[in-house]
Scaffold this motif. Structure first.
Motif, mmCIF file in Angstrom:
data_model
loop_
_atom_site.group_PDB
_atom_site.id
_atom_site.type_symbol
_atom_site.label_atom_id
_atom_site.label_comp_id
_atom_site.label_asym_id
_atom_site.label_seq_id
_atom_site.Cartn_x
_atom_site.Cartn_y
_atom_site.Cartn_z
ATOM 1 N N GLU A 270 0.818 -1.212 0.000
ATOM 2 C CA GLU A 270 0.000 0.000 0.000
ATOM 3 C C GLU A 270 0.853 1.264 0.000
ATOM 4 O OE1 GLU A 270 -2.581 -0.331 3.345
ATOM 5 O OE2 GLU A 270 -4.087 -1.535 2.248
ATOM 6 N N GLU A 271 2.016 1.223 0.643
ATOM 7 C CA GLU A 271 2.883 2.390 0.716
ATOM 8 C C GLU A 271 3.842 2.486 -0.471
ATOM 9 O OE1 GLU A 271 2.635 4.771 2.968
ATOM 10 O OE2 GLU A 271 0.951 3.713 3.906
ATOM 11 N N GLY A 272 3.807 1.501 -1.359
ATOM 12 C CA GLY A 272 4.675 1.530 -2.535
ATOM 13 C C GLY A 272 6.131 1.268 -2.217
ATOM 14 N N LEU A 273 6.407 0.467 -1.195
ATOM 15 C CA LEU A 273 7.778 0.147 -0.801
ATOM 16 C C LEU A 273 8.187 -1.164 -1.464
ATOM 17 C CD1 LEU A 273 7.497 0.984 3.007
ATOM 18 C CD2 LEU A 273 8.186 2.500 1.137
ATOM 19 N N ALA A 274 8.823 -1.062 -2.607
ATOM 20 C CA ALA A 274 9.216 -2.253 -3.364
ATOM 21 C C ALA A 274 10.701 -2.202 -3.657
ATOM 22 C CB ALA A 274 8.424 -2.344 -4.673
ATOM 23 N N VAL A 275 11.361 -3.328 -3.484
ATOM 24 C CA VAL A 275 12.791 -3.432 -3.758
ATOM 25 C C VAL A 275 12.994 -3.574 -5.264
ATOM 26 C CG1 VAL A 275 14.896 -4.735 -3.304
ATOM 27 C CG2 VAL A 275 13.144 -4.520 -1.522
ATOM 28 N N SER A 276 13.853 -2.727 -5.825
ATOM 29 C CA SER A 276 14.119 -2.772 -7.261
ATOM 30 C C SER A 276 15.117 -3.878 -7.572
ATOM 31 C CB SER A 276 14.672 -1.420 -7.732
ATOM 32 O OG SER A 276 14.985 -1.457 -9.100
ATOM 33 N N PHE A 412 26.251 -12.487 -3.702
ATOM 34 C CA PHE A 412 26.609 -11.253 -3.012
ATOM 35 C C PHE A 412 26.655 -10.082 -3.983
ATOM 36 C CE2 PHE A 412 30.143 -8.301 -2.191
ATOM 37 C CZ PHE A 412 29.598 -7.605 -1.121
ATOM 38 N N PHE A 413 27.289 -10.288 -5.144
ATOM 39 C CA PHE A 413 27.353 -9.208 -6.130
ATOM 40 C C PHE A 413 25.951 -8.814 -6.610
ATOM 41 C CE2 PHE A 413 31.871 -10.634 -7.409
ATOM 42 C CZ PHE A 413 32.420 -9.792 -6.449
ATOM 43 N N GLY A 414 25.082 -9.803 -6.771
ATOM 44 C CA GLY A 414 23.718 -9.496 -7.192
ATOM 45 C C GLY A 414 22.980 -8.661 -6.174
ATOM 46 N N ARG A 415 23.094 -9.018 -4.879
ATOM 47 C CA ARG A 415 22.439 -8.229 -3.838
ATOM 48 C C ARG A 415 23.031 -6.834 -3.762
ATOM 49 N NH1 ARG A 415 22.606 -13.292 -1.396
ATOM 50 N NH2 ARG A 415 24.602 -12.861 -0.400
ATOM 51 N N LEU A 416 24.338 -6.742 -3.880
ATOM 52 C CA LEU A 416 25.004 -5.442 -3.809
ATOM 53 C C LEU A 416 24.477 -4.503 -4.895
ATOM 54 C CD1 LEU A 416 28.802 -4.834 -3.335
ATOM 55 C CD2 LEU A 416 27.614 -3.701 -5.175
ATOM 56 N N LYS A 417 24.405 -4.995 -6.124
ATOM 57 C CA LYS A 417 23.974 -4.124 -7.223
ATOM 58 C C LYS A 417 22.487 -3.801 -7.137
ATOM 59 C CE LYS A 417 27.623 -5.276 -10.490
ATOM 60 N NZ LYS A 417 27.979 -5.690 -11.861
ATOM 61 N N ASN A 418 21.683 -4.764 -6.732
ATOM 62 C CA ASN A 418 20.253 -4.486 -6.602
ATOM 63 C C ASN A 418 19.981 -3.464 -5.508
ATOM 64 O OD1 ASN A 418 19.453 -6.222 -8.650
ATOM 65 N ND2 ASN A 418 19.246 -7.968 -7.273
ATOM 66 N N GLU A 419 20.698 -3.556 -4.407
ATOM 67 C CA GLU A 419 20.425 -2.710 -3.256
ATOM 68 C C GLU A 419 21.160 -1.377 -3.295
ATOM 69 O OE1 GLU A 419 19.738 -6.514 -0.221
ATOM 70 O OE2 GLU A 419 21.372 -5.106 0.135
ATOM 71 N N MET A 420 22.262 -1.309 -4.023
ATOM 72 C CA MET A 420 23.073 -0.099 -3.948
ATOM 73 C C MET A 420 23.282 0.589 -5.299
ATOM 74 S SD MET A 420 26.603 0.687 -4.576
ATOM 75 C CE MET A 420 27.557 2.142 -4.157
ATOM 76 N N PHE A 421 23.303 -0.188 -6.401
ATOM 77 C CA PHE A 421 23.714 0.385 -7.688
ATOM 78 C C PHE A 421 22.551 0.595 -8.653
ATOM 79 C CE2 PHE A 421 25.625 -0.241 -11.996
ATOM 80 C CZ PHE A 421 26.327 0.963 -12.028
ATOM 81 N N TYR A 422 21.758 -0.446 -8.890
ATOM 82 C CA TYR A 422 20.686 -0.336 -9.870
ATOM 83 C C TYR A 422 19.563 0.568 -9.363
ATOM 84 C CZ TYR A 422 22.832 -4.425 -12.102
ATOM 85 O OH TYR A 422 23.687 -5.289 -12.717
ATOM 86 N N GLY A 423 18.856 1.160 -10.302
ATOM 87 C CA GLY A 423 17.694 1.974 -9.957
ATOM 88 C C GLY A 423 18.026 3.341 -9.418
ATOM 89 N N ARG A 424 19.274 3.770 -9.516
ATOM 90 C CA ARG A 424 19.687 5.092 -9.055
ATOM 91 C C ARG A 424 20.439 5.824 -10.160
ATOM 92 N NH1 ARG A 424 19.689 1.606 -4.897
ATOM 93 N NH2 ARG A 424 19.051 2.324 -2.827
#
Length: 470
Positions: A270-276, A412-424
């Motif tokens: 409902e709040e639109g909090l989605a992980v990219s 680990f590299f996948g999580r790093l890029k999803n959480e820190m690099f992609y979508g910004r």
């Protein structure tokens, strides 16, 4: 060719039947043109030898907007005219003179009938005269039109229901409306109540009146989870927007708040909090078999009983507007901690060797772990091999082109890029500033980021819990 008595008999039948085709079929004479000529002669509407045409009394009786000649005739009238002209074969010109409407009007009616059927012959709503409903002695044609109108209303009702289902509930066009939950039905009914009667809507959805009002009462209740919405949003953004509902559930639990994962997932939606989680092509360092191959000792068993038993390493690339940066990292299979990493602008021997030197310096006395890597050229150069042999480390390598053999490091590299690099957007960010952000993320990953497999602790907290570090 015909006697006066035959002419009078034919005109009398025409006045009674109102159809040239019917007269000819009944009497067997005359031709259509002859009967029209007799009719015009009787009404003094035929052309004389000088080309002048006297006005037909039949025509004067059908002046536009006169009581007997409405501007918008009924659908039944139009249908009879079309049958006479295009089914029975009467001349359009003569029929138009008789009824008082132009030939253009008749052809317009025909086009509408061919395209829309009887509905195309109906008058617009604004042109329908307001008058009392007829008595029970309705004609078959009016009953047919009434049935058509009811069918149109039913179709419009179904279209409106489907539109609201797609707009309000975001369902697929092929949704089965009978399989909706009562709450979903109540939402649709509430959106359509201003246009349709409530009993009609309840009957369509097979929903009891009491069930509808019960759902309305539930939806009008104040949100009991309102105090937690801000906390969930805060936790999500404080942790770089990478926490899903499971990690937020653990973060709330650590703060003394107990909410089910289902409720947290619902609030996040409902709040639109989605992980990219976009996908990108990864960097490859394979240059061929430049040194003898090494066995795959780890063999996809990424579990370790103690720290520095099995280490995984690899290189990943970050493409930025100002250039490219490369990260060389080493992951401990015991808890996923990044035990060593270096960041550089070139994926060369210095990048991986300096990272390996950092890890070797941290090894406890007498510790000789197995170091697993892919078949990249960095791990087959003399400098890497010499350092491994001097420290007593065991080499292990994946099969050619088989990334699952090093899945834990790739993960680990996948999580790093999803959480820190992609979508910004990294426009305007220098390479040095990005390297600092990357370094900050890895420190946060080691010390604060919750891991579900570690009981809701970060790798650093997990080692403190076990008494391995102070």
């Amino acid at each position: 060719m015909y006697t006066k008595e035959q002419e009078e008999a034919a005109l009398k039948e025409y006045a009674r039947l109102g159809s040239v085709h019917a007269v000819i079929q009944r009497l067997g004479y005359p031709s259509k043109s002859t009967l029209y000529r007799w009719y015009e002669r009787r009404n003094a509407g035929f052309k004389n030898n000088h080309g002048r045409t006297a006005e037909s009394p039949e025509k004067t009786d059908h002046k536009c907007n006169a009581p007997g000649h409405p501007r918008h005739p009924s659908a039944e009238f139009k249908y009879v005219v079309l049958r006479r002209c295009f089914e029975l074969g009467e001349d359009v010109e003569y029929v138009s003179r008789e009824i008082g409407y132009s030939r253009m009007s008749i052809y317009v009616w025909r086009r509408k009938y061919l395209k829309y059927g009887m509905i195309g012959l109906m008058s617009k709503k604004k042109s329908i005269p307001r008058q009392p409903l007829p008595s029970s002695d309705t004609t078959p044609q009016s009953e047919e039109l009434q049935a058509l109108r009811e069918q149109i209303q039913d179709l419009q009702f179904e279209v409106d229901v489907l539109k609201e289902t797609l707009a309000v509930l975001k369902k697929d066009p092929g949704v089965d409306l009978t399989a909706l939950k009562n709450r979903e039905k109540a939402v649709i009914i509430g959106a359509l109540r201003e246009k349709y009667a409530l009993p009609m809507l309840l009957s369509y959805f097979h929903m009891a009146r009491s069930s509808y009002y019960y759902q309305q009462a539930i939806m009008n209740k104040p949100d009991k989870y309102l105090p937690f919405r801000a906390q969930i949003t805060s936790i999500f953004h404080e942790n770089r927007g990478v926490y899903g509902y499971r990690r937020i559930h653990l973060a709330l639990k650590r703060g003394g708040i107990t909410l089910s994962e289902k409720i947290i997932r619902h609030i996040m939606k409902e709040e639109g909090l989605a992980v990219s989680v976009p996908k990108r092509a990864k960097y490859s360092s394979y240059l061929g078999e430049i040194t003898p191959e090494v066995d795959n000792i780890v063999s996809r068993d990424f579990h370790a009983k103690q720290p520095y038993e099995k280490l995984l390493t690899d290189i990943t690339e970050f493409a930025l507007p100002d250039g490219k940066l490369y990260l060389s990292a080493m992951i401990d299979c015991f808890d996923g901690m990044v035990v060593g990493w270096t960041i550089g602008s070139r994926p060369n021997a210095a990048l991986v060797n300096s990272m390996l030197d950092e890890v070797i310096a941290k090894l406890p006395d007498g510790c000789h772990p197995t170091v697993h890597s892919d078949r990249g050229c960095h791990y087959r150069w003399p400098g890497w091999i010499e350092r491994m042999e001097e420290a007593g480390l065991t080499r292990s390598m994946s099969k050619k082109g088989c990334s699952p053999d090093n899945a834990a490091c790739e993960g680990f590299f996948g999580r790093l890029k999803n959480e820190m690099f992609y979508g910004r957007s990294w426009i305007g960010k220098s390479l040095d500033a990005f390297a600092q952000d990357l370094d900050d993320y890895i420190n946060w990953y080691n010390r604060k980021r919750i891991k579900l497999s570690l009981g809701g602790r970060s790798p650093w907290e997990y080692r403190q819990h076990l008494g391995l570090i102070a």
